[in-house]
Design an enzyme around this catalytic site. Structure first.
Site, PDB file in Angstrom:
ATOM      1  N   CYS A 162       0.833  -1.207   0.000  1.00  0.00           N
ATOM      2  CA  CYS A 162       0.000   0.000   0.000  1.00  0.00           C
ATOM      3  C   CYS A 162       0.872   1.262   0.000  1.00  0.00           C
ATOM      4  O   CYS A 162       1.550   1.549  -0.975  1.00  0.00           O
ATOM      5  CB  CYS A 162      -0.974  -0.036   1.178  1.00  0.00           C
TER       6      CYS A 162
ATOM      7  N   HIS B 145      -3.560  -5.313   1.271  1.00  0.00           N
ATOM      8  CA  HIS B 145      -3.356  -5.680   2.669  1.00  0.00           C
ATOM      9  C   HIS B 145      -3.795  -7.133   2.847  1.00  0.00           C
ATOM     10  O   HIS B 145      -4.677  -7.621   2.143  1.00  0.00           O
ATOM     11  CB  HIS B 145      -4.183  -4.789   3.594  1.00  0.00           C
TER      12      HIS B 145
END
Length: 482
Positions: A329, A425
Site C-alpha cells: 500500500c 493488505h
C-alpha cells in the site's frame, strides 16, 4: 457494553470473547463501537471501511462485518487532526478542536443511534465496546461512544480495569464515583483484567472493591500469552525488536510514524521460520534478509521522515545488494519514482520523489478504494484473499502486475522475486506468498502450509474458554434477562 477505566485495558478482546461465547450458546450476536480511533481498519464485504477491531469481533461472532458496527472511524493524520470516516466513507479531515467542539457532536450522535438501531433490529444481543475511560468529565456531554449510547441502548455495562497497571482501587472506585446516578445504575459488574499470579491473593481485594462501589466483581481474568487475538492499536511495535537470528529469516518492517494495518504481519510473527522486528534504524535494516515497507496513512510525511533519518538510504542500498525489498500500500507508493498530491489529500506538498526502486508513479486521489479482494499471486493457481484501503492510483509505462484480481484487474508491480509492491493488505496471510517470499532470501527454508482462518477460529474458542473459566457467565446472562 464493556467499558473501561482507561484505554488499553482489554475492552476489544473481551468484547470479541463474548461475541464468541454468545455465538457458541446459540444466540446471534454482533459487535458495536460507536466511534473508533485507529489506523488499523478493514474493508467490509460491500466495499466500505470500519475499524479492524470490530471486524475481528464480527469474525468471532460468525457474522459479516458491516459499517453499522462502527459508524464513526477516526484515522489520525497528525497529532492535531484526523480523517473522519462516517458509515464507511471518508467525510473529510477535521482538527481535534473541530471534531470535539462543533455542535457538541449532536449530528454524529444521531448517526450513531441510527446505526445501533439498525444493528439491534438484525442481531441479538449487541455486544458494545466503549472507548478510553467512561469518566472523562470534560467530554461527557459530547460523548457518543460510552455511557450516552449505553443509556440509549439500555445496556448492561461491565467496567474493565487493568490490574497490571496498578492503582486498581482508585481507578475503579473513582470511575464509578464520577458517574451520575442514571449512568451508575447501568454498571452491573466489574471485570479485573490481566492478573498475574495466584488469583486467590485478590480475594480480599475483590470484597473490598464490592464494598466500596456496591457493584459485584464479575470475575478476575488472568494474564495470558498463549491466546492470539489481533490487536487494535500498534502500541508497543517499536519494542518488538528481537536480536538477529542466524537460523531464521530476519525480516525488518520499517517503523513508520503513520503506519497503518500492522496486522499485515500477524502471520509472519507466528511463523517459527521467521525473526520479525519493527525498526527505523538503518543498521537494523542493512542487516535484515527481507525489508518490508508497510502501509501508511500519510505516505508523503512518512517518506520525508525516512529520507531524513537515513532509513530510505538503507532500504535502497539493501535493494542494490540484492536483498528482498517489498512494499504494501503506502510502502508500495514510496518504492516508486514519484508520489504526487495535486488535490492536497495529505497536505501542502504537491509532489515528492520516491525511493526509485520500482518504475511506477503514484497520484493521490480524493476517492478512497475499500474492497475485499480475491487474487492469484504471480499467476499461480491458488486463489488468495486480501483487501484494499488506499487513496491513490499507481501506474507504470511498462506494467508488470504482481497479482491478478479475481475480477481480471491487475494489482501491484513485479520487478523480480526479490522486489515487488502491492496495494493488497492481508497478502501475507496467504501461505503461498510467504513461502515464496522466504525462499527468495537464499536461506533453506521448509515449505509450510498455514491456515490462518482456522488458526484465528481456534483462538476465539480459546479466548471464550478462558473467559468462561474465570468470569461468572451465569450472572451476566441473568443481568441480560433482567
Amino acid at each position: 457494553m464493556f467499558a473501561g477505566t482507561a484505554s488499553d485495558v482489554g475492552k476489544s478482546v473481551i468484547t470479541a470473547g463474548f461475541c464468541r461465547i454468545l455465538k457458541q450458546d446459540g444466540y446471534s450476536p454482533a459487535p458495536f463501537k460507536a466511534q473508533n480511533m485507529s489506523l488499523n481498519s478493514y474493508a467490509t464485504p460491500d466495499g466500505l471501511e470500519i475499524g479492524r477491531a470490530q471486524a475481528v469481533q464480527a469474525e468471532a461472532a460468525g457474522v459479516p462485518c458491516h459499517t453499522d458496527m462502527n459508524p464513526v472511524l477516526l484515522k489520525p493524520t497528525n497529532d492535531q487532526s484526523a480523517q473522519l470516516v462516517l458509515h464507511g466513507k471518508p467525510a473529510g479531515n477535521q482538527s481535534a478542536w473541530e471534531y470535539f467542539m462543533q455542535d457538541d457532536k449532536h449530528l454524529l450522535f444521531e448517526e450513531v443511534k441510527g446505526a445501533f438501531n439498525r444493528l439491534s433490529a438484525r442481531y441479538n444481543p449487541i455486544v458494545m465496546e466503549g472507548a478510553g475511560s467512561i469518566s472523562e468529565l470534560n467530554l461527557r456531554h459530547r460523548d457518543i461512544t460510552n455511557m450516552r449510547i449505553a443509556l440509549h441502548a439500555g445496556a448492561a455495562v461491565y467496567l474493565i480495569a487493568d490490574i497490571d497497571r496498578g492503582g486498581i482501587f482508585g481507578s475503579v472506585y473513582g470511575t464509578i464515583a464520577l458517574l451520575p446516578p442514571e449512568e451508575k445504575a447501568l454498571i452491573k459488574g466489574i471485570i479485573i483484567n490481566k492478573f498475574r499470579g495466584d488469583i486467590r491473593l485478590f480475594d480480599d481485594g475483590r470484597k473490598q472493591l464490592e464494598s466500596l462501589t456496591g457493584v459485584p466483581v464479575t470475575g478476575v481474568l488472568p494474564y495470558y500469552q498463549d491466546i492470539h487475538i489481533e490487536e487494535e492499536d500498534s502500541l508497543g511495535l517499536s519494542i518488538r525488536h528481537k536480536k538477529l537470528s542466524t537460523g531464521k529469516v530476519n525480516i525488518a518492517v520499517v517503523l513508520l510514524r503513520h503506519m497503518s494495518n500492522f496486522t499485515d504481519f500477524n502471520v509472519l510473527e507466528k511463523d517459527e521460520r521467521v525473526n520479525i522486528f519493527y525498526t527505523d534504524n538503518p543498521a537494523d535494516i542493512a542487516a535484515a534478509d527481507i525489508i518490508i515497507l508497510p502501509g501508511s496513512k500519510h505516505t508523503i510525511a512518512d517518506l520525508v521522515a525516512i529520507k531524513n533519518n537515513g532509513t530510505a538510504r538503507a532500504i535502497t542500498e539493501a535493494h542494490k545488494r540484492n536483498k528482498v525489498v517489498i512494499g504494501i500500500c503506502g510502502g508500495y507508493q514510496m518504492m516508486g519514482t514519484q508520489v504526487a498530491d495535486p488535490y492536497g489529500v495529505e497536505g501542502e506538498t504537491a509532489s515528492i520523489p520516491g525511493l526509485g526502486i520500482l518504475p511506477v508513479t503514484t497520484v493521490l486521489t480524493k476517492e478512497k478504494v475499500t474492497q475485499q479482494r480475491s487474487f492469484h499471486y504471480r499467476n499461480g493457481e491458488k486463489l488468495c484473499e486480501g483487501y484494499e484501503i488506499h487513496m491513490g492510483d499507481t501506474v507504470s509505462e511498462h506494467p508488470s502486475p504482481l497479482n491478478h484480481l479475481h475480477n481480471g484487474m491487475p494489482d501491484g508491480y513485479f520487478l523480480s522475486g526479490k522486489c515487488w509492491g502491492t496495494y493488497l493488505h492481508g497478502i501475507l496471510d496467504n501461505d503461498v506468498v510467504i513461502n515464496d517470499l522466504l525462499t527468495q532470501c537464499g536461506k533453506v527454508m521448509a515449505v509450510k502450509d498455514f491456515d490462518y482462518r482456522r488458526f484465528k477460529d481456534q483462538q476465539y474458542d480459546k479466548l471464550a474458554a478462558h473467559i468462561r473459566e474465570h468470569l461468572d457467565i451465569k450472572a451476566v446472562y441473568k443481568t441480560l434477562e433482567l
